[in-house]
Design a protein around this motif. Structure first.
Motif, short mmCIF file in Angstrom:
data_model
loop_
_atom_site.label_atom_id
_atom_site.label_comp_id
_atom_site.label_asym_id
_atom_site.label_seq_id
_atom_site.Cartn_x
_atom_site.Cartn_y
_atom_site.Cartn_z
N ASN A 24 14.62 -8.57 -13.23
CA ASN A 24 15.49 -7.54 -13.79
C ASN A 24 16.80 -8.19 -14.21
O ASN A 24 17.82 -7.98 -13.59
CB ASN A 24 15.73 -6.44 -12.75
N PRO A 25 16.75 -9.01 -15.27
CA PRO A 25 17.94 -9.78 -15.66
C PRO A 25 19.05 -8.87 -16.20
O PRO A 25 18.77 -7.75 -16.63
CB PRO A 25 17.42 -10.70 -16.76
N VAL A 26 20.28 -9.34 -16.14
CA VAL A 26 21.42 -8.55 -16.60
C VAL A 26 21.49 -8.54 -18.14
O VAL A 26 21.84 -7.55 -18.74
CB VAL A 26 22.72 -9.10 -15.99
N ILE A 27 21.14 -9.68 -18.74
CA ILE A 27 21.06 -9.71 -20.20
C ILE A 27 19.66 -10.17 -20.59
O ILE A 27 19.14 -11.12 -20.02
CB ILE A 27 22.08 -10.71 -20.80
N ARG A 28 19.05 -9.46 -21.50
CA ARG A 28 17.73 -9.87 -21.97
C ARG A 28 17.68 -9.66 -23.47
O ARG A 28 17.93 -8.56 -23.96
CB ARG A 28 16.64 -9.02 -21.30
N ALA A 29 17.40 -10.75 -24.20
CA ALA A 29 17.25 -10.65 -25.65
C ALA A 29 15.81 -11.00 -25.98
O ALA A 29 15.27 -11.97 -25.46
CB ALA A 29 18.20 -11.60 -26.35
N VAL A 30 15.18 -10.17 -26.82
CA VAL A 30 13.80 -10.41 -27.20
C VAL A 30 13.71 -10.41 -28.73
O VAL A 30 13.78 -9.37 -29.35
CB VAL A 30 12.86 -9.31 -26.64
N GLY A 31 13.58 -11.61 -29.29
CA GLY A 31 13.43 -11.74 -30.74
C GLY A 31 14.57 -11.12 -31.52
O GLY A 31 14.40 -10.56 -32.61
N LEU A 32 15.80 -11.21 -30.96
CA LEU A 32 16.97 -10.59 -31.58
C LEU A 32 17.29 -11.26 -32.93
O LEU A 32 17.40 -12.49 -33.01
CB LEU A 32 18.16 -10.73 -30.64
N THR A 33 17.39 -10.45 -33.98
CA THR A 33 17.58 -10.99 -35.33
C THR A 33 18.62 -10.19 -36.08
O THR A 33 18.68 -8.96 -35.94
CB THR A 33 16.26 -10.91 -36.12
N LYS A 34 19.47 -10.89 -36.84
CA LYS A 34 20.41 -10.18 -37.71
C LYS A 34 20.38 -10.83 -39.09
O LYS A 34 20.61 -12.02 -39.24
CB LYS A 34 21.83 -10.26 -37.14
N ARG A 35 20.10 -10.02 -40.08
CA ARG A 35 20.14 -10.51 -41.45
C ARG A 35 21.26 -9.80 -42.20
O ARG A 35 21.47 -8.61 -42.04
CB ARG A 35 18.81 -10.21 -42.16
N PHE A 36 21.99 -10.57 -43.01
CA PHE A 36 22.94 -9.98 -43.96
C PHE A 36 22.38 -10.27 -45.34
O PHE A 36 22.54 -11.37 -45.85
CB PHE A 36 24.33 -10.61 -43.81
N GLY A 37 21.69 -9.34 -45.95
CA GLY A 37 21.04 -9.60 -47.24
C GLY A 37 19.94 -10.63 -47.05
O GLY A 37 19.05 -10.46 -46.20
N ASP A 38 20.03 -11.73 -47.80
CA ASP A 38 19.02 -12.78 -47.71
C ASP A 38 19.30 -13.73 -46.55
O ASP A 38 18.44 -14.51 -46.16
CB ASP A 38 18.99 -13.61 -49.01
N PHE A 39 20.52 -13.66 -46.06
CA PHE A 39 20.96 -14.65 -45.07
C PHE A 39 20.61 -14.19 -43.66
O PHE A 39 20.95 -13.09 -43.24
CB PHE A 39 22.47 -14.81 -45.22
N THR A 40 19.88 -15.05 -42.94
CA THR A 40 19.54 -14.71 -41.56
C THR A 40 20.52 -15.39 -40.63
O THR A 40 20.44 -16.60 -40.39
CB THR A 40 18.10 -15.16 -41.23
#
Lengths: 250, 369
Positions: free
Chosen positions: A6-22
């Motif tokens: 039960n971790p305090v922070i868990r990221a799973v495949g977190l992605t952010k795109r701005f237009g074409d830019f990942t």
């Protein structure tokens, strides 16, 4: 202390795109309670964007994340109540007095009047700022400001505190003291998520992740990373990894 | 709710601790009202008159006395040489020279006609034509009183002009509503946008957005102090204009306050809207300065009457909020009409405010992502 499942922070495949830019490309990791987690990477590698998503300041394009047990998209209000944040820029009000800053943030986080009073006394004592309680923050030296800003960010006893390059422009002695405060907070069970430029600071972390071009290229305890890359310092590890970057820093 | 008040207190600290800005905010209305009320005036007062009177008879003397008796004119010099007339203007002291024809009284008696010439300093055309009008009025009234009904021409048309609402044609009647429109906009829009953008610039906005504080609270609490401040300014302006400039508030104070509140609300949302578009305080000042102040000064009817603008500018002025506010305020303050006569303005202002609030809240939320 919470268990590993039960971790305090868990990221799973977190992605952010701005237009074409990942900016952030499918990052996944877990941070457990009381851990000091170093989030490293060159300028423009996507550190700040990833951190902003975890804080609920920015919506992920893809993937999911949990902070303090809450979904960062659907339960962002609950997330915000349980985290502290210290930004890259100096984040206190310069024209307010020392005690007024503490009072304000205590109020924003809905703390009780009595709690604010007693904690203010304690923090002023710990920082040795008792004489300066009525001084406008503007007139404090930078080192003290940074320490005060950190105290403010954990004033409401959050489960996690996010520190975005907290020691920028501070002298080595103050940096040492600052890390002393971070250790103390972690000892009280507060999870510390910190981005930094200084590779010697990476050594102070329990575990570090290295971001290159929006992806996490390495994640482990500093000692094991050095062994893995067969080098003596974290600086070397970083340089080896950064060489893979194709993106220009900003 | 406690969150909200803690935050409002902080905003008040920001304003009160910034002594210089605070002084400016409280001083601006006083300075502008006094400036517009006294210095920038389109009335004629203490006009310096010189008279050249070669006939020196009873009639010319009477006319001269009447002119001197009026509060607008001071007869300061009797010229004895016609050649001095041109020179006398060059010294800049004299605004008007009255030249009577020779044998004035005689001519008048025999032919019913006598010549009088008015020479005014045309470098200030508005003032010159006003002065001439006044003198013509005095001459006409003298002619009427001096001629008994029997000797008068059988049929004369004597127009009698009466200025409604503003009998003395005082320019302050005209300026006060305009200045209110200008100052409220200045304080609310400019200061709110600067206050919000300042937090973006210093980085404290991020910290606030990470906190549980709702964005709408952040913004609302920023506008509360400026709302209070603009109410203080409104009161200052009204008191000054009633007691110092002697401009009465003819209509109901309630309608006046209602309209002003709507206008203040509109200005606050304009400030909010600006703050969502720019990232630095400098840009906020420029946008609100050039983008709001200039159109308000030029197109609200504060300086130039809207009716005399070219059609295109009249259309443009329709989107300037101050235009509607100033128009409504003139009706209420000067004409003293009831609320039913300013419903159009009230409606337009309310509509503008609603659109702006919705737009800027939307934009503010979009920026978070």
């Amino acid at each position: 202390m919470e268990n590993v499942h039960n971790p305090v922070i868990r990221a799973v495949g977190l992605t952010k795109r701005f237009g074409d830019f990942t900016a952030v490309d499918h990052i996944s990791f877990e941070v457990s309670a009381g851990e000091i987690f170093g989030f490293l990477g060159a300028n423009g590698a996507g550190k700040t964007t990833a951190m902003r998503m975890l804080c609920g300041l920015s919506r992920p394009t893809e993937g999911e994340g949990f902070v303090a047990g809450y979904d960062i998209v659907r339960q962002s209000e609950a997330v915000k109540k349980n985290i502290g944040y210290m930004s890259q820029k100096f984040s206190l009000y310069e024209d307010l007095k020392v005690w007024e800053n503490l009072r304000l943030f205590g109020g924003i986080y809905g703390m009780k009047e009595r709690e604010i009073k007693s904690k203010t006394e304690r923090i002023l004592h710990e920082l040795g700022l008792e004489q300066e309680r009525n001084t406008p923050v503007r007139s404090l030296p930078l080192g003290w400001k940074q320490k005060l800003a950190f105290s403010v960010s954990i004033f409401h006893d959050p489960k996690v505190v996010f520190l975005d390059e907290p020691t920028g422009g501070v002298d080595p002695v103050t940096r040492r003291q600052f890390w002393g405060m971070i250790y103390e907070a972690a000892g009280r069970g507060i999870t510390v998520f910190v981005t930094t430029h200084y590779m010697d600071e990476a050594e102070y972390c329990d575990r570090v992740s290295m971001m290159v071009d929006g992806r996490i290229e390495a994640l482990d305890a500093p000692a094991r990373l050095r062994r893995q890359f067969d080098v003596d310092t974290m600086d070397e590890v970083f340089r080896r990894l950064a060489r893979r970057a194709t993106r220009k820093g900003d | 709710m406690r969150q909200f008040w803690v935050f409002v207190v902080k905003e008040f600290y920001h304003i009160v601790r910034d002594r210089r800005t605070m002084l400016i905010l409280l001083g601006i209305p006083v300075a502008q009202i006094l400036l517009f009320g006294f210095a920038i005036t389109s009335e004629v007062k203490d006009v310096q008159v010189a008279v050249y009177d070669p006939s020196r008879d009873a009639v010319t003397r009477q006319i001269t006395e009447q002119i001197a008796a009026s509060s607008y004119f001071d007869v300061v010099e009797m010229l004895d040489d016609a050649s001095r007339i041109n020179d006398i203007f060059k010294y800049g002291r004299i605004n008007l020279v009255i030249v009577f024809g020779e044998n004035f009284a005689e001519n008048l008696q025999h032919t019913g006609e006598a010549a009088v010439q008015l020479i005014a300093d045309g470098t200030e055309p508005n003032q010159a034509s006003l002065i001439v009008n006044y003198i013509e009025g005095i001459l006409a009234s003298y002619a009427r009183s001096a001629m008994p009904a029997a000797t008068a021409p059988s049929f004369t048309i004597q127009p009698e002009v009466k200025m409604l609402y503003n009998p003395q044609l005082q320019s302050s009647y005209y300026f006060v509503p305009g200045i209110m429109g200008l100052i409220l906009l200045q304080i609310c829009a400019m200061m709110t946008s600067i206050a919000i953008v300042r937090e973006k610039e210093t980085g404290t906005m991020e910290v606030l957005l990470v906190s549980p504080m709702k964005p709408i609270y952040i913004i609302l609490s920023k506008s509360v102090p400026y709302l209070v401040l603009s109410m203080v300014n409104l009161a200052t302006i009204l008191l000054l204009s009633v007691f110092v400039l002697h401009v009465p508030v003819a209509g109901s104070l309630f309608t006046l306050l209602l309209l002003s509140l709507v206008y203040i609300f509109l200005s606050l949302s304009l400030g909010l809207f600006i703050s969502t578009m720019v990232d630095t305080q400098m840009a906020a000042i420029l946008v609100s300065g050039m983008g709001l102040m200039m159109p308000t000064m030029l197109l609200s009817g504060l300086i130039f009457p809207i009716e005399s603008m070219p059609a295109v500018l009249q259309w443009v002025s329709a989107v300037v909020p101050a235009r509607w506010y100033v128009e409504a305020m003139k009706k209420i303050m000067v004409q003293g009409v009831g609320i039913e006569y300013v419903l159009t303005e009230l409606g337009i202002l309310t509509g503008m405010a609603t659109v702006l609030v919705v737009l800027s809240l939307k934009k503010f939320n979009v920026r978070l992502n």
